[in-house]
Design an enzyme around this catalytic site. Structure first.
Site, mmCIF file in Angstrom:
data_model
loop_
_atom_site.group_PDB
_atom_site.id
_atom_site.type_symbol
_atom_site.label_atom_id
_atom_site.label_comp_id
_atom_site.label_asym_id
_atom_site.label_seq_id
_atom_site.Cartn_x
_atom_site.Cartn_y
_atom_site.Cartn_z
ATOM 1 N N TRP A 26 -2.131 6.587 2.854
ATOM 2 C CA TRP A 26 -1.438 5.350 2.440
ATOM 3 C C TRP A 26 -0.164 5.201 3.258
ATOM 4 O O TRP A 26 0.492 6.189 3.579
ATOM 5 C CB TRP A 26 -1.065 5.429 0.962
ATOM 6 C CG TRP A 26 -2.115 4.982 0.015
ATOM 7 C CD1 TRP A 26 -3.355 5.544 -0.171
ATOM 8 C CD2 TRP A 26 -2.054 3.874 -0.889
ATOM 9 N NE1 TRP A 26 -4.043 4.856 -1.149
ATOM 10 C CE2 TRP A 26 -3.262 3.831 -1.597
ATOM 11 C CE3 TRP A 26 -1.069 2.934 -1.182
ATOM 12 C CZ2 TRP A 26 -3.513 2.874 -2.576
ATOM 13 C CZ3 TRP A 26 -1.321 1.973 -2.156
ATOM 14 C CH2 TRP A 26 -2.554 1.948 -2.834
ATOM 15 N N GLU A 62 -3.799 13.004 -4.276
ATOM 16 C CA GLU A 62 -4.720 14.064 -3.836
ATOM 17 C C GLU A 62 -4.031 15.186 -3.071
ATOM 18 O O GLU A 62 -4.666 16.178 -2.684
ATOM 19 C CB GLU A 62 -5.819 13.463 -2.954
ATOM 20 C CG GLU A 62 -6.893 12.686 -3.708
ATOM 21 C CD GLU A 62 -6.411 11.318 -4.149
ATOM 22 O OE1 GLU A 62 -5.595 10.697 -3.434
ATOM 23 O OE2 GLU A 62 -6.837 10.873 -5.234
ATOM 24 N N HIS A 97 2.657 2.945 -11.973
ATOM 25 C CA HIS A 97 1.815 3.851 -11.174
ATOM 26 C C HIS A 97 2.692 4.799 -10.351
ATOM 27 O O HIS A 97 2.484 6.000 -10.302
ATOM 28 C CB HIS A 97 0.951 2.966 -10.268
ATOM 29 C CG HIS A 97 -0.229 3.654 -9.686
ATOM 30 N ND1 HIS A 97 -0.610 3.467 -8.378
ATOM 31 C CD2 HIS A 97 -1.131 4.512 -10.211
ATOM 32 C CE1 HIS A 97 -1.682 4.180 -8.128
ATOM 33 N NE2 HIS A 97 -2.024 4.821 -9.237
HETATM 34 O O1 LIG Z 1 -0.392 3.237 -5.318
HETATM 35 N N1 LIG Z 1 0.332 3.579 -4.423
HETATM 36 C C1 LIG Z 1 0.176 4.674 -3.580
HETATM 37 C C2 LIG Z 1 -0.913 5.561 -3.629
HETATM 38 N N2 LIG Z 1 -1.925 5.368 -4.519
HETATM 39 C C3 LIG Z 1 -3.202 6.032 -4.404
HETATM 40 C C4 LIG Z 1 -3.241 7.378 -5.117
HETATM 41 O O2 LIG Z 1 -2.389 8.306 -4.471
HETATM 42 C C5 LIG Z 1 -4.669 7.933 -5.116
HETATM 43 O O3 LIG Z 1 -5.078 8.156 -3.780
HETATM 44 C C6 LIG Z 1 -5.640 7.000 -5.805
HETATM 45 O O4 LIG Z 1 -5.140 6.665 -7.086
HETATM 46 C C7 LIG Z 1 -7.027 7.624 -5.942
HETATM 47 O O5 LIG Z 1 -6.942 8.821 -6.663
HETATM 48 N N3 LIG Z 1 -0.972 6.640 -2.791
HETATM 49 C C8 LIG Z 1 0.023 6.851 -1.883
HETATM 50 O O6 LIG Z 1 -0.032 7.838 -1.124
HETATM 51 N N4 LIG Z 1 1.101 6.011 -1.811
HETATM 52 C C9 LIG Z 1 1.215 4.927 -2.617
HETATM 53 O O7 LIG Z 1 2.233 4.186 -2.522
#
Ligand SMILES: O=Nc1c(NC[C@H](O)[C@H](O)[C@H](O)CO)[nH]c(=O)[nH]c1=O
Length: 165
Positions: A26, A62, A97
């Protein structure tokens, strides 16, 4: 002389240090700058390029499990890591979140050190705005921009050399 103060600018023999970097995908622009900053600092401090291995996970949530398994699988393959640097970028949206992931991942990464018996460098940016994230990756227009990946690389070398196996 108070013991320990003299260590601030100590140099370390990092020629045998093995570093694992696990980064989320991300916010790619910021992630790429942070990873590059960490790698450049590792190399500048004497870590050999062949001793830096990189893997990725979908997102920051993760990072704890991905980092743990990366260390375990690397060890099982006969190699070993001396330190791991999980890297992620969380940017606040309009829900809770951000708060839940930031808090849970931070605690999980702290506790991971006991599980894998390796230094885990805290490479998670938890930013309220995209500009904050860019600044902390050495990008953007801010005067105070600085690539925190460099700090994580330096911390990784120190922890591996001083407290490694
Ligand atoms: O929502 N924002 C973000 C995010 N969401 C995804 C989360 O980490 C995970 O991968 C999923 O929920 C699937 O399990 N992950 C990030 O690294 N940065 C963010 O800013």
């Amino acid at each position: 002389m108070i013991k320990g103060l003299g260590e601030v600018d100590q140099t370390y023999d990092a020629s045998s240090v093995k570093v694992g970097i696990v980064h989320a995908r991300w916010n790619k622009t910021v992630i790429d700058a942070l990873v590059q900053g960490a790698i450049e600092k590792l190399l500048a401090m004497g870590v050999k390029e062949k001793n830096i291995t990189v893997s990725t996970v979908p997102g920051a949530f993760e990072l704890p499990f991905g980092t743990q398994r990366f260390a375990e699988l690397t060890k099982a393959s006969g190699k070993h890591l001396d330190v791991v640097i999980p890297i992620g970028v969380l940017i606040k949206g309009d829900s809770m979140h951000f708060e839940y992931i930031s808090d849970s991942v931070t605690h999980a990464l702290m506790n991971l050190q006991k599980k894998i018996r390796l230094p885990v460098i805290f490479g998670l940016l938890t930013c309220l705005t995209e500009e904050q994230a860019l600044t902390r990756a050495g990008l953007g227009e801010s005067e105070g921009k600085h690539n925190h990946g460099e700090d994580w690389g330096a911390a990784a070398v120190e922890m591996a050399v001083k407290f490694g196996p």
